[in-house]
Design an enzyme around this catalytic site. Structure first.
Site, PDB file in Angstrom:
ATOM      1  CD  GLU A   1      -3.043   5.620   6.769  1.00 37.04           C
ATOM      2  OE1 GLU A   1      -3.055   5.547   5.452  1.00 37.04           O
ATOM      3  OE2 GLU A   1      -2.246   4.886   7.237  1.00 37.04           O
TER       4      GLU A   1
ATOM      5  CB  SER B   1       5.106  -1.746  12.021  1.00 32.10           C
ATOM      6  OG  SER B   1       4.978  -0.258  12.143  1.00 32.10           O
TER       7      SER B   1
ATOM      8  N   GLY C   1       2.336   2.566  10.908  1.00 33.96           N
ATOM      9  CA  GLY C   1       3.332   3.550  10.462  1.00 33.96           C
ATOM     10  C   GLY C   1       4.037   4.065  11.850  1.00 33.96           C
TER      11      GLY C   1
ATOM     12  CD  GLU D   1      -3.256  -2.432   7.327  1.00 37.07           C
ATOM     13  OE1 GLU D   1      -2.245  -2.668   6.936  1.00 37.07           O
ATOM     14  OE2 GLU D   1      -4.070  -1.437   7.132  1.00 37.07           O
TER      15      GLU D   1
ATOM     16  CG  ASN E   1      -1.684   1.178   1.496  1.00 32.84           C
ATOM     17  OD1 ASN E   1      -1.714   1.991   0.463  1.00 32.84           O
ATOM     18  ND2 ASN E   1      -2.385   1.300   2.624  1.00 32.84           N
TER      19      ASN E   1
ATOM     20  CE  LYS F   1      -0.122   3.129   4.768  1.00 35.03           C
ATOM     21  NZ  LYS F   1      -0.078   3.542   6.179  1.00 35.03           N
TER      22      LYS F   1
ATOM     23  CG  HIS G   1      -6.066   1.727   5.361  1.00 37.81           C
ATOM     24  ND1 HIS G   1      -5.380   2.872   6.168  1.00 37.81           N
ATOM     25  CD2 HIS G   1      -4.808   1.110   5.072  1.00 37.81           C
ATOM     26  CE1 HIS G   1      -4.323   2.600   6.655  1.00 37.81           C
ATOM     27  NE2 HIS G   1      -3.662   1.530   5.808  1.00 37.81           N
TER      28      HIS G   1
END
Ligand code: PGA
Length: 254
Positions: A100, A216, A176, A170, A9, A11, A98
């Site tokens: 985010e 991560s 991250g 996730e 991904n 992003k 996701h």
């Protein structure tokens, strides 16, 4: 029974030009093939066509995925991308839900469910993300939180071919941040996800659905996750932005 999957991904990273270079680098790293591992690369929308061209020109052993889609077929939805636009340029996967997008753009489980249905109607494989925030983990409620997301995100779906629906667990606190869940943490939730999928769709279907871990994930820790019974691969953010580190993760899965 289930092929492993490593999905990158990107992003909101890599311009069109940079994305082409990254995809070419990855094609080179993976020139000997990926065995039974399904590899997917998910660049930003404006890079998709460029990466599709690299895949074709280099006969690269990875598939193309988008990072988002809208569920309508066409019309007055400024800024959105319809499923057939993805199909038309060769994308066969799409990340949905996701954290985010849930957190910054207000996506709900209902939206994610509609997106899954729209993608599947166009034969695009959803990579449907779920995962708990830190406070839920600290309260020990992570399993029930994720099970609830899975139930809502899959409501009314018909999964004829389990290889064509993918879940990515996730934990938000691990994305991250450099903080990974342990392999046992991942197994606990991925196992609960598979059990929930079995309750909804039956055991045979649930046994064919890939459940990925993300957060991560790196070349030096991915093997530990893959050893776990219900972890079938990884959704990789930061480490997918370098061809050599992403390729190392693919090789660790082979
Ligand atoms: P990360 O991102 O690997 O950079 O933690 C994973 C993801 O958000 O998909």
């Amino acid at each position: 029974m289930r092929n492993r999957m490593i999905a990158g991904n990107w992003k909101m990273n890599e311009t069109y030009t940079e994305g082409v270079v990254l995809a070419q680098g990855l094609a080179k790293e993976l020139a000997d093939g990926t065995g039974d591992v399904d590899v997917v690369v998910c660049p930003p929308a404006v890079d998709l066509k460029g990466v599709a061209e690299v895949i074709e020109q280099e006969n690269a052993p990875f598939a193309l995925g988008a990072q988002n889609v809208y569920w309508e077929e066409s019309g007055a939805y400024t800024g959105e991308t319809a499923p057939n636009m993805l199909t038309n340029i060769g994308a066969t996967y799409c990340i949905i839900g996701h954290s985010e997008r849930r957190g910054y753009f207000g996506e709900t489980d209902e939206d994610i469910n509609k997106k899954a249905k729209a993608l599947m109607a166009h034969d695009i494989v959803p990579i449907s993300c779920c995962g708990e925030p830190l406070e839920v983990r600290e309260a020990g409620k992570h399993v029930e939180f994720v099970v609830d997301q899975i139930k809502k995100d899959t409501e009314g779906l018909e999964i004829a071919d389990p290889s064509k629906y993918v879940v990515a667990y996730e934990p938000i606190w691990a994305i991250g941040t450099g903080k990974t869940a342990t392999a046992d943490d991942a197994q606990e939730v991925c196992g609960a996800i598979r059990k929930t999928l079995a309750d909804i769709f039956g055991k045979e279907t649930a046994d064919g659905i890939r459940v990925l871990y993300g957060g991560s994930a790196k070349p030096n820790n991915v093997a530990g996750f893959l050893e776990k019974e219900d972890v079938d691969g990884a959704l990789v953010g930061g480490a997918s932005l370098k061809a050599d580190s992403f390729a190392a993760m693919v090789k660790a899965a082979m």
